[in-house]
Design an enzyme around this catalytic site. Structure first.
Site, PDB file in Angstrom:
ATOM      1  N   GLU A 199      36.142 -58.316  32.251  1.00  0.00           N
ATOM      2  CA  GLU A 199      36.577 -59.692  32.530  1.00  0.00           C
ATOM      3  C   GLU A 199      37.511 -59.763  33.729  1.00  0.00           C
ATOM      4  O   GLU A 199      37.570 -60.774  34.414  1.00  0.00           O
ATOM      5  CB  GLU A 199      37.289 -60.300  31.303  1.00  0.00           C
ATOM      6  CG  GLU A 199      36.367 -61.125  30.441  1.00  0.00           C
ATOM      7  CD  GLU A 199      37.073 -61.977  29.390  1.00  0.00           C
ATOM      8  OE1 GLU A 199      38.299 -61.866  29.184  1.00  0.00           O
ATOM      9  OE2 GLU A 199      36.372 -62.764  28.728  1.00  0.00           O
ATOM     10  N   HIS A 256      23.722 -37.555  21.460  1.00  0.00           N
ATOM     11  CA  HIS A 256      22.364 -37.456  20.910  1.00  0.00           C
ATOM     12  C   HIS A 256      21.553 -38.720  21.161  1.00  0.00           C
ATOM     13  O   HIS A 256      20.502 -38.919  20.568  1.00  0.00           O
ATOM     14  CB  HIS A 256      22.447 -37.150  19.407  1.00  0.00           C
ATOM     15  CG  HIS A 256      23.109 -35.834  19.142  1.00  0.00           C
ATOM     16  ND1 HIS A 256      22.410 -34.681  18.895  1.00  0.00           N
ATOM     17  CD2 HIS A 256      24.423 -35.487  19.143  1.00  0.00           C
ATOM     18  CE1 HIS A 256      23.264 -33.673  18.727  1.00  0.00           C
ATOM     19  NE2 HIS A 256      24.490 -34.148  18.873  1.00  0.00           N
ATOM     20  N   LYS A 314      28.722 -71.676  28.520  1.00  0.00           N
ATOM     21  CA  LYS A 314      29.333 -72.669  27.625  1.00  0.00           C
ATOM     22  C   LYS A 314      28.867 -74.075  27.961  1.00  0.00           C
ATOM     23  O   LYS A 314      28.691 -74.904  27.071  1.00  0.00           O
ATOM     24  CB  LYS A 314      30.863 -72.596  27.722  1.00  0.00           C
ATOM     25  CG  LYS A 314      31.458 -71.351  27.111  1.00  0.00           C
ATOM     26  CD  LYS A 314      32.967 -71.436  27.122  1.00  0.00           C
ATOM     27  CE  LYS A 314      33.595 -70.110  26.763  1.00  0.00           C
ATOM     28  NZ  LYS A 314      35.033 -70.084  27.015  1.00  0.00           N
TER      29      LYS A 314
HETATM   30  O1  PA5 Z   1      41.173 -62.480  28.003  1.00  0.00           O
HETATM   31  C1  PA5 Z   1      40.926 -63.661  27.909  1.00  0.00           C
HETATM   32  O2  PA5 Z   1      41.621 -64.541  28.438  1.00  0.00           O
HETATM   33  C2  PA5 Z   1      39.763 -64.129  27.060  1.00  0.00           C
HETATM   34  O3  PA5 Z   1      39.007 -63.049  26.633  1.00  0.00           O
HETATM   35  C3  PA5 Z   1      40.268 -64.899  25.843  1.00  0.00           C
HETATM   36  O4  PA5 Z   1      41.177 -64.107  25.138  1.00  0.00           O
HETATM   37  C4  PA5 Z   1      39.133 -65.315  24.929  1.00  0.00           C
HETATM   38  O5  PA5 Z   1      38.208 -66.063  25.635  1.00  0.00           O
HETATM   39  C5  PA5 Z   1      39.636 -66.130  23.744  1.00  0.00           C
HETATM   40  O6  PA5 Z   1      40.355 -67.235  24.167  1.00  0.00           O
HETATM   41  P1  PA5 Z   1      41.214 -68.124  23.184  1.00  0.00           P
HETATM   42  O7  PA5 Z   1      42.367 -67.333  22.707  1.00  0.00           O
HETATM   43  O8  PA5 Z   1      41.685 -69.298  24.000  1.00  0.00           O
HETATM   44  O9  PA5 Z   1      40.313 -68.515  22.039  1.00  0.00           O
END
Ligand code: PA5
Length: 428
Positions: free
Chosen positions: A281, A302, A415
């Site tokens: 990310e 394996h 989304k």
């Molecule tokens: O690292 C990040 O910012 C994302 O992976 C969020 O943690 C994830 O999308 C979850 O978001 P939220 O806590 O708003 O539900």
């Protein structure tokens, strides 16, 4: 025994020329200095930089007090959250396997009906259940819908007032989640504004579920603090995180596209998931970045082991070596001829370690660049150090790649289609 985390590099085929790494580190000293100073452009995302900002001793005492209330009464805690909201606590609980605490269940990390249905029936087998819904702005679908279902489950079982006592929520102050807590008497914990999900280990987000599970969060935070102090004071030429970031960057420049975190303790499976999210990310954007993957050995030798040894040369490996013996199982002698007599009296721990070394030797001789992150043990303190090491390294790595470490614009794309088809108001 040396208690330090160290990083070495094994490159049998010489993909990185002599002196090249040293040159890269020298040229990147400014990147380290800027990251240590904390750049103005990221000032709203660097809340994790100073461990004490959100995990000072008063906050830890408060979290431990809240956790003891739950531990004294609960036989299960359901942690609701996805991505950065649940990965770190799950990584720690799965790696450290604390005993004598409530069972920790994970929800709100999938939309699967089967998973939700199974979680609900599993909960019927527990007497005293608590939940913690973790969501930064409470806009993410998965934790949002799981929270509603589980909240109503608790209300049916215990009645509204008692359910409220059993509900924790960790969110941004002022968010709709905060408002729900105010309106209905749930205990509200803080998801700090200047800390993104995947950087949130050392805050209420990561620490409260760990404390309920029975993890020594003071030792964990001390590990984070010690690593922070080390990385913020080590000179560029000795800096562990800069060395790692520069090795990744050089290998990326040479055409490698995957970094494989390879380990020989399945307890690290969920740590690897945390690592994968952190780097994918943070770094995977603008057509750049290394694709993070993992190998949980020896099992994966394996399966994907064949590809690693002889498939397309697109990956390098970062091995995690754990130096301390934490268990011992000795091969008993046997009179029946099973042809494993050559292992009589040998400890599983040593056999595993020999397999680890052999894998590194075979892969590196096969031309795969191999990094070795050697850690003293798999305990709270070291895990805290490992978390902070990868966080800070990730920040540096993104700087070297030239991308913003703290946003994730790409995750919004699917989304839009999903919300449109679900009829979310305001989405066309
Ligand atoms: O690292 C990040 O910012 C994302 O992976 C969020 O943690 C994830 O999308 C979850 O978001 P939220 O806590 O708003 O539900």
């Amino acid at each position: 025994m040396n208690k330090d985390i160290t990083l070495s590099y094994l490159d049998t085929r010489g993909q990185i020329a002599p002196g090249e790494l040293e040159e890269k580190i020298k040229a990147s000293a400014g990147v380290l200095a800027a990251a240590v100073a904390g750049e103005e452009q990221y000032k709203d995302c660097l809340g994790w930089h100073n461990v004490d900002d959100w995990a000072g001793s008063e906050r830890l005492d408060f979290l431990m007090e809240q956790a003891s209330r739950v531990r004294a009464d609960a036989d299960a805690l359901v942690v609701i959250g996805i991505g950065g909201s649940n990965q770190a606590s799950r990584a720690a609980v799965k790696a450290l396997r604390p005993k004598n605490g409530p069972a920790i269940l994970w929800a709100g990390n999938t939309i699967s009906a089967r998973e939700m249905a199974d979680t609900l029936s599993e909960l019927d087998g527990y007497k005293s259940i608590y939940i913690d819904c973790i969501a930064k702005n409470f806009e993410t679908l998965e934790p949002g819908i799981a929270f509603r279902v589980l909240r109503q489950y608790l209300e049916k079982r215990y009645g509204e007032a008692e359910a409220a006592r059993r509900i924790f929520a960790t969110g941004t102050p002022g968010s709709t989640l905060h408002q729900l807590c105010r309106d209905h008497g749930y205990t509200f914990l803080t998801f700090p504004g200047p800390v993104g999900g995947r950087y949130s280990i050392g805050t209420d987000v990561g620490l409260f579920p760990m404390a309920v599970a029975g993890i020594d969060i003071k030792a964990m935070v001390q590990g984070m603090r010690d690593m922070r102090d080390r990385l913020f004071t080590e000179k560029a030429e000795d800096n562990l995180a800069l060395k790692y970031a520069c090795l990744r960057s050089l290998l990326q420049e040479k055409g490698y596209r995957l970094e494989m975190l390879a380990f020989f303790e399945p307890r690290l499976d969920y740590f690897a998931k945390w690592f994968i999210q952190l780097f994918a990310e943070s770094e995977g954007k603008e057509g750049k970045g290394l694709y993070p993957v993992c190998a949980s050995n020896s099992e994966d030798l394996h399966s994907i082991g064949q590809f690693i040894q002889q498939g397309s040369p697109i990956l390098f490996e970062t091995f995690v070596e754990i130096r301390a013996r934490d268990a011992s199982v000795v091969m008993p002698k046997e009179t029946k001829a099973d042809y494993f007599q050559y292992l009589d009296g040998k400890d599983f721990w040593d056999i595993n370690d020999i397999a680890r070394k052999a894998t590194m030797e075979a892969h590196s001789k096969g031309g795969i660049p191999c990094l070795n992150l050697s850690v003293p043990a798999l305990d709270e303190h070291t895990l805290g150090e490992m978390f902070y090491f990868f966080l800070f390294s990730c920040y540096l790595a993104c700087k070297l790649t030239g991308v913003n470490p703290f946003d994730q614009p790409g995750v919004e794309a699917y989304k839009g289609y999903m919300f449109k088809n679900l009829g979310k108001p305001g989405v066309n």
